[in-house]
Enzyme design. Structure first.
Site: not given
Lengths: 443, 443
Positions: A193, A211
């Site tokens: 995940g 970012k």
């Protein structure tokens, strides 16, 4: 707390979006209601939650608060603060602009929007005199933007080096620790995940580039958008690159790098002649604090004139850490409202140009499979010299047909280094350029 | 920026003290005047500098600004902000209280004062509605207090683990890296200026204890003073301790630990039954981010409910880093004044008791020189069992007369662990307890 004029008796919060982060924000607002009230001075109350599918069951969320009419919610007279955790460009941008126009303080975790069109949001916050907080947009719960916006505001930032994408750090860490190949490590990250089914945004560096744009903007007080960021992902990082780094007592990390480029004559003002903003894999020494950032953790290393070297480390993603960052912002804007104040506004007075990658000064690590004949080193060294690149160290590994040369350069413009690699590929005695990696944080 | 009523045209700053940090503050105020004005919105102007010896030559400081009359300076009508970098309890405390009473915003780097009598300062800030900022008091330029005061204010901090003293970290790092003994490493630190001629405040943990008190106060919203902190320095850390840690793939660090102690039944409210605040050497695994903090650097590791694990790293001392932190605070309080606002005020609503060390739950590493005879392990194990301490791992190293036993315990109250060690010392078969070290950050 010094009460402002007409201190409110409570503050009402509208939430846009109720996915993983939104649900966690709702839970924290309920579970920590007493703490939050003590810290703000007045209670915080959830006024409504805008969602697309109000029928979906959401654990712990009062269905009476749900609405599909986000536009009405963000302009409601009784709403003081709007939290946006929808993500994406639209409708998030329009809703945030409407909220600010209606005088609401806004909090967003939306890195895509801030990186693509932060300038519009910042301008609206200035125009309407409202707070715009976005700590959760970069590096999850790590309090990073606030230090850059506030603590280091009296300092002069030279460089920001960040591991800002957990997925790619997890993959590179697996490659380093277990000798896994890229595909194998990616599959494992997906199974756990840490990576999505379509991992493009992470592994190609798009997420990190967004970012980097936000960080560069804050660090250098200059407008930078995601499109300005030079971007290389990790899909071409090989086991040979990682093994080569190991031999150098180094490790390969995907770095977001925001650097102030000094004027060539050393003068021309303290802001320098521009900034370099880029995302690419790089070798860093194992002794560097960033090297010990393992698994899916994030960390951002900041070099400032007076403060020296700083590093901020923590979980870069996940519902709870992101929600924690949102709550921190919520307390700040709520306190501002109670005190009749406003938070810091982005100042982009420096207006520095973002320089092209070719002008960025960096160092290369190059590994070559070479023919086993005399004069190889002289021919290779000549190719470096031809492009004005000076060699810091060269080392021959193996013998005969397995001979390889490892070259580490001194600092040179990326264009010259890149041209050198092209030249090496054309040499007859070079069978293969088996690894090329930039070297950072090793001065 | 949203201007408050009667936005000032400039803000005037009084500086108390002009040593290493003060001189650097003066330099930054001058060199970065334009940047600071852009960030604050109005220019900052130095109104005066209180010093004891005005005759001393201070590079770059205008002698016309110097005064010996600090009391008049801090109450002058034209002064808006007072910066205190004198240090020590008096006259710093009286001057800061006078300044706040006169409505000035104050900034201090004074950890001794904050740790001994922070409550009086915080109460004055609340009473007079003025800002009190003190980022520079802990970990130099590392933006740490601001995240704890503001970013994590919507979260719930469980634990703070800090390397907050550069001198002791330098010494322990030398012992680890070069196998130096304590005295040798201390002498080297003194030669390099990392340790003072009288190193007591550092090596006995007084400096770290003051910082632990400030951190605990902020993290747990509860009053803690330096006297409440359990303190052990590093003077008794031996080469054997450091070598033992190495065998465990661990490293010895002097840690400031602030921990929320949960209620025994797991209930009794989310604040827990108290806090443990302590400074002592401890073994931490080399894989922990704090283990890679080398030389005189500082770092603080924070574990919070939602944010997860965070770490803040940087230079913990020095004139320039400390001055950078002061400037960050200066911009914040100046912005508050321009915006007609006030910053966060310490809230000590939790009022949690500081628990005695004996009740702190921790783990021990114990190394014993034992007699070479059968039944040794059984006798030693029995001593642990007698005090209710369970053993996690035991290992015998060496043979015959050189045999030693290494024992690592599970978690147990410090009083029980300490009583076990006393018991071991009394056993005939134990020739010597050659190393005892607490084990932290290894769960």
């Amino acid at each position: 707390m010094k009460p402002g004029r007409g201190t409110p008796r409570r503050l009402k919060v509208a939430l846009l979006g109720c996915g993983v982060v939104g649900t966690e924000v709702v839970r924290l607002l309920r579970d920590q209601a007493d703490d939050l009230a003590a810290r703000v001075g007045v209670p915080l109350e959830l006024a409504g939650i805008a969602v697309r599918r109000p029928d979906r069951v959401r654990q712990g969320v009062d269905p009476a608060l749900l609405t599909t009419d986000a536009h009405t919610l963000v302009t409601r007279d009784d709403v003081d603060i709007v939290i946006e955790v929808i993500g994406g460009i639209e409708p998030a941008r329009t809703l945030l602009l409407e909220a600010m126009k209606s005088g609401k303080s806004v909090i967003t975790a939306n890195k895509a929007l801030l990186a693509e069109d932060g300038a519009t949001l910042f301008a609206a916050a200035r125009e309407y005199g409202t707070d715009l907080y976005y700590e959760a947009s970069v590096a999850g719960a790590i309090p990073l933007l606030r230090p850059l916006r506030e603590s280091l505001v009296g300092d002069h930032v030279h460089r920001v080096l960040g591991i800002v994408n957990g997925t790619t750090n997890y993959i590179l860490d697996q490659m380093d620790t277990h000798g896994a190949g890229f595909n194998e490590a990616l599959e494992e990250a997906q199974a756990l995940g840490y990576a999505e089914a379509d991992p493009t945004a992470d592994v190609e560096g798009f997420d990190a580039a967004a970012k980097a744009a936000i960080l560069a903007q804050l660090a250098f007080h200059t407008p930078v958008s995601a499109a300005d960021v030079h971007r290389e992902g990790i899909t071409e990082v090989t086991s040979a690159d990682v093994a080569g780094a190991k031999e150098m007592d180094s490790v390969v990390k995907l770095l977001a790098i925001c650097e102030r480029v000094p004027a060539e004559d050393g003068g021309a003002g303290r802001h320098g002649r521009g900034v370099s903003v880029r995302v690419h894999p790089a070798m860093i020494p194992r002794s560097h604090p960033l090297a010990s950032v393992r698994e899916a953790y994030n960390a951002v290393f900041v070099e400032a004139e007076s403060a020296g070297s700083l590093m901020f480390y923590g979980a870069g993603a996940g519902g709870a850490p992101t929600a924690s960052a949102v709550l921190g912002d919520l307390v700040a804007v709520a306190r501002n409202l109670v005190g009749g104040a406003s938070g810091p506004v982005e100042v982009t007075y420096a207006e520095l140009p973002v320089l092209p990658m070719g002008e960025t000064v960096t160092r290369y690590y190059i590994q070559l499979d070479v023919a086993d004949q005399t004069g190889v080193l002289a021919t290779v060294a000549e190719e470096f010299a031809r492009h004005g690149v000076s060699i810091q160290a060269v080392r021959q590994v193996g013998l005969g047909d397995d001979a390889k040369l490892v070259v580490v350069t001194h600092r040179a413009p990326d264009a010259a280094l890149s041209a050198t690699v092209d030249g090496l590929r054309r040499l007859d005695i070079v069978r293969k350029v088996s690894s090329v990696m930039r070297v950072e944080a090793d001065e």
